[in-house]
Enzyme design. Structure first.
Site, mmCIF file in Angstrom:
data_model
loop_
_atom_site.group_PDB
_atom_site.id
_atom_site.type_symbol
_atom_site.label_atom_id
_atom_site.label_comp_id
_atom_site.label_asym_id
_atom_site.label_seq_id
_atom_site.Cartn_x
_atom_site.Cartn_y
_atom_site.Cartn_z
ATOM 1 N N SER A 129 9.799 41.020 21.656
ATOM 2 C CA SER A 129 9.533 40.855 20.126
ATOM 3 C C SER A 129 8.409 39.818 19.763
ATOM 4 C CB SER A 129 10.894 40.439 19.474
ATOM 5 O OG SER A 129 10.742 39.822 18.022
ATOM 6 N N CYS B 224 20.323 34.486 14.748
ATOM 7 C CA CYS B 224 19.887 35.684 13.830
ATOM 8 C C CYS B 224 20.760 36.096 12.963
ATOM 9 C CB CYS B 224 19.509 36.730 15.152
ATOM 10 S SG CYS B 224 18.646 36.182 16.470
HETATM 11 C C1 LIG Z 1 17.944 38.261 22.568
HETATM 12 C C2 LIG Z 1 17.592 38.843 21.225
HETATM 13 N N1 LIG Z 1 17.461 40.164 21.183
HETATM 14 C C3 LIG Z 1 17.048 40.795 20.165
HETATM 15 C C4 LIG Z 1 16.686 40.055 18.911
HETATM 16 C C5 LIG Z 1 16.248 40.759 17.647
HETATM 17 O O1 LIG Z 1 14.939 40.661 17.666
HETATM 18 P P1 LIG Z 1 14.159 40.973 16.337
HETATM 19 O O2 LIG Z 1 14.486 39.735 15.457
HETATM 20 O O3 LIG Z 1 12.684 40.966 16.502
HETATM 21 O O4 LIG Z 1 14.701 42.280 15.661
HETATM 22 C C6 LIG Z 1 17.045 38.606 19.024
HETATM 23 C C7 LIG Z 1 16.407 37.731 17.875
HETATM 24 O O5 LIG Z 1 16.571 37.855 16.570
HETATM 25 C C8 LIG Z 1 17.349 38.001 20.266
HETATM 26 O O6 LIG Z 1 17.459 36.731 20.262
#
Ligand SMILES: Cc1ncc(COP(=O)(O)O)c(C=O)c1O
Length: 391
Positions: free
Chosen positions: A202, A327
């Site tokens: 990401s 998140c």
């Molecule tokens: C380990 C992990 N996977 C997936 C995500 C999701 O990514 P995105 O925010 O780009 O959707 C995050 C953070 O948000 C994360 O820390």
């Protein structure tokens, strides 16, 4: 910005200034649709090609193995659902870990309702999986294992080479998907060499724009799209490309990889300083991150403290941190990661994640520990309980 102390870099990062400039120039001047046949389209297509090649280089992959998505969440969904849809004969059993990000765990929960047999691996008190348990669970029916490389709450690094080794021994047909969202740009990743078939990254975790990411799909693996349309991204991700986002992500990936060693050393020194200063501060705490965890993430539990209360006191002093998983932090759910590690509930309630980037300094760490020394006695529940009893 001034006196702000931003220690929430695992939630998201401040965009590099060069990236901001590049994105606005792209949006303002190179606004063609990459599918158009005229020069405006070709110019936009070139930007995507450059970003794809650059990102492929950062992971020793081929450009045709990189697909742009809207971020880590979409990459995780596309990898898992797309692989299982395209390979129905590989088995109806899938494995993941209890400490995964919701964008993997929720997909697995959904797949349980679609007839898949799902196993969620346990972790030890430091967040590592037990290889023996994995070995026992993999069978000829196991289509996919999804495991995150670096945990977003604790920085625990799973031993991917050992995991691949167990997979090779038990069922070489089982594909490994790695959520590398927290690992990318911070440590060297070579999915092909590590036996990883699918890998999610990401942009906004590496000082790139939000809403853009990528999925590495090994050329040996077939997956199906999540949605259908104009057939962009080699039919895997229809929809007009986010050209400024992709270009910005490409530049952020290039800068992050150039600065990787320097930023790693800085994060390691900040983590150590934080731990040392806390050790002599008189504050009761427990360090939840392993000493060999990714140094950019430091998870600490404070005794007799509610982490939300601490977070708001820190915020009043211009210090920004997260409790548990940022998140989804506004859902206010308890950390499933620390709970899976068997950390007592009182310490889970008092856990805070401090996460570092190249923009942080030692002075900021000293100021943060000073602030903690002031705040924690004020919000200590046990002390307040005793005071109330006296009144
Ligand atoms: C380990 C992990 N996977 C997936 C995500 C999701 O990514 P995105 O925010 O780009 O959707 C995050 C953070 O948000 C994360 O820390």
């Amino acid at each position: 910005m001034g006196s702000e102390i931003y220690l929430d870099n695992s939630a998201t990062t401040r965009q590099y200034d060069e990236v901001t400039e590049f994105i606005s120039d792209t949006a303002a001047n190179k606004y063609g649709n990459p599918s158009s046949l005229h020069s405006k389209g070709i110019e936009a297509e070139k930007l995507i090609k450059n970003a794809r090649e650059g990102i492929a280089r950062t992971m020793d992959a081929e450009p045709s193995e990189i697909y742009f998505t809207s971020g880590g969440t979409e990459s995780n969904n596309l990898a898992i659902i797309g692989y299982l849809e395209a390979n129905p004969r590989k088995g109806k059993h899938i494995i993941t870990v209890k400490t995964e990000h919701p964008s993997v765990l929720e997909v697995f929960r959904h797949l349980e309702t679609k007839g898949f047999r799902v196993d969620y691996l346990d972790v030890d008190e430091t967040g590592l999986i037990h290889l023996e348990q994995l070995k026992q669970l993999i069978s000829s029916e196991t289509a996919l294992i999804s495991v995150m490389l670096v945990n977003n709450e604790t920085g625990t690094i799973q031993r991917i080479d050992d995991i691949s080794g167990v997979r090779n021994e038990m069922n070489p047909q089982t594909v490994i998907h790695a959520d590398a969202v927290q690992a990318y740009g911070k440590t060297v990743l070579q999915p092909a060499k590590a036996g990883i078939g699918l890998m999610s990254v990401s942009s906004h975790k590496i000082h790139g724009p939000k809403g853009i990411g990528a999925l590495y799909v090994s050329k040996r693996i077939k997956i199906k799209p999540l949605f259908y349309g104009g057939g962009q991204e080699a039919l895997l991700r229809s929809g007009t490309e986010n050209v400024p986002g992709i270009a910005g992500f490409g530049l952020a990936a290039e800068i992050a990889h150039k600065k990787m060693k320097e930023n790693y050393r800085l994060a390691a020194s900040l983590k150590q300083l934080f731990i040392d200063e806390l050790a002599v501060s008189g504050i009761s705490h427990r360090v939840n991150s392993r000493s060999d965890a990714l140094p950019h993430i430091l998870n600490i539990s404070f005794e007799n403290v509610k982490s939300e209360v601490l977070l708001h006191h820190l915020e009043q002093r211009g210090i920004f941190v997260s409790t548990g998983s940022a998140c989804s932090s506004h859902k206010n759910n308890k950390s499933h990661v620390l709970t899976a590690m068997g950390i007592p509930q009182g310490l889970v309630d008092g856990s805070v994640r401090f996460s570092f980037s190249g923009y942080n300094t030692k002075e900021q760490i000293r100021l943060t520990v000073e602030a903690l020394k002031d705040i924690i006695p004020m919000i200590d529940i046990s002390r307040n309980r005793k005071t109330r009893r006296k009144q």
